[in-house]
Motif scaffolding. Structure first.
Motif: not given
Length: 367
Positions: A39, A58-59, A75
């Protein structure tokens, strides 16, 4: 157990998942630390607190490339997979009870120089793993070495960070590719729309030309019919006169053959009167010279051809000039009509100028 161990390997650190284990929306699992590393690599400009990103972003999942969108908790907002954590605990307990010693003699490499010695240290100078005897007696006795485990941890961390960074770079490149594809679609759509607008303008211009052509053709046709009707009527008058004179001539020939003088004299005088009247053609009109000419309907489209050849797309300068012309026209409409009335009566004008009248078709002549 070996099959189970393969299922419990993190795709980032390539080790068994470390708690806590988070589950992604695509149902794949990651160590929270590994997810945080990916991330951070995908969102390098987001603010961090204590080494962890806590804001939304976002990832992409490293297993299936599914895009993971996080909320403001980052996260830490991902759900923990307690089932996987329990399986890991059970696996570790079973592994420690069923395997007395984690001996890896078969897999651990041996020194090529000292075949009985295991590779247990790392030469920092030569950047290669080696054994203790090579450090004491061998080619690495003057080199700087470090424990194999510490170097292993350092390089493994570097490799993990590099993988996470590559994944982030791939995400950014994928985003750029998506933007370029969207730009291509926008260019195609804009091009189709503008071509449609251009075709509509030209179709409108064609319609104006067709209407103007019809109007001008009607004017020529009207005068043509008018002249033809007049000439045909005049022709019938001359034919009737010729037929009458022919009959009188035939009567005169018959009278000339009469043997009786009294009968001849009775017939000759009225016949001479008719001949005298027949020779008078003052009541018949004659066509003026050049009456058949239609050259006054000739056209010259040199100016219009130049205007059509100069048709092009509007530029900023043209828009400024057009705005200035509109303002000037609003200030003095009467002057605009007087000064540009003749010039605007060309091919493309919606109010065409009247065509010239034909000359006087006939004139009465006397004999």
């Amino acid at each position: 157990m070996d099959i189970l161990e393969k299922q419990l390997i993190c795709p980032i650190c390539l080790e068994i998942f470390t708690k806590p284990v988070v589950i992604l929306p695509c149902q794949h699992n990651l160590c929270r630390k590994c997810a945080n590393d990916i991330f951070q690599a995908s969102n390098p400009y987001l603010p961090t607190r204590g080494g962890s990103v806590t804001s939304g972003g976002r990832f992409r999942c490293p297993s299936c490339r599914h895009e993971v969108v996080l909320d403001r908790h980052g996260v830490y907002g991902l759900q923990r997979n307690l089932l996987v954590e329990n399986i890991i605990d059970m696996y570790k307990q079973e592994s420690t009870s069923s395997r007395p010693a984690p001996e890896r003699t078969d897999d651990q490499p041996m020194c090529e120089v000292h075949e009985d010695e295991k590779i247990n240290i790392y030469c920092l100078t030569c950047s290669t793993p080696t054994c203790s005897l090579c450090k004491v007696f061998g080619s690495h006795k003057d080199c700087e070495v470090a424990p194999l485990k510490s170097v292993y941890q350092v390089q493994k961390t570097e490799l993990t960070d590099s993988i996470a960074m590559m994944v982030g770079n791939n995400d950014r490149i994928q985003g750029i590719i998506s933007q370029l594809e969207e730009t291509c679609r926008a260019i195609e759509e804009n091009g189709r729309r503008q071509k449609s607008h251009v075709c509509e303008k030209f179709d409108h211009l064609y319609a104006i030309l067709e209407d103007r052509k019809s109007e001008m053709s009607l004017k020529v046709t009207a005068e043509q019919e008018e002249k033809l009707n007049y000439i045909r009527g005049l022709k019938r008058k001359y034919e009737d006169h010729l037929e009458n004179v022919t009959k009188i001539v035939e009567s005169g020939i018959q009278t000339m053959e009469e043997p009786e003088m009294a009968v001849f004299l009775q017939t000759a005088k009225p016949l001479l009167q008719k001949m005298s009247e027949a020779t008078n053609t003052s009541h018949l009109e004659k066509v003026e010279r050049g009456y058949e000419n239609m050259d006054h309907y000739s056209v010259d489209f040199k100016k219009e051809r130049g205007a059509l050849s100069a048709v092009n797309f509007i530029t900023d300068e043209d828009e400024e000039e057009e705005e200035g012309d509109v303002v000037g026209a609003e200030k003095d409409v009467h002057k605009e009509q007087v000064t540009s009335g003749g010039a605007n009566a060309g091919l493309l004008s919606s109010q065409p100028a009247p065509l010239p009248l034909p000359p006087n078709p006939v004139m009465n002549t006397s004999s």
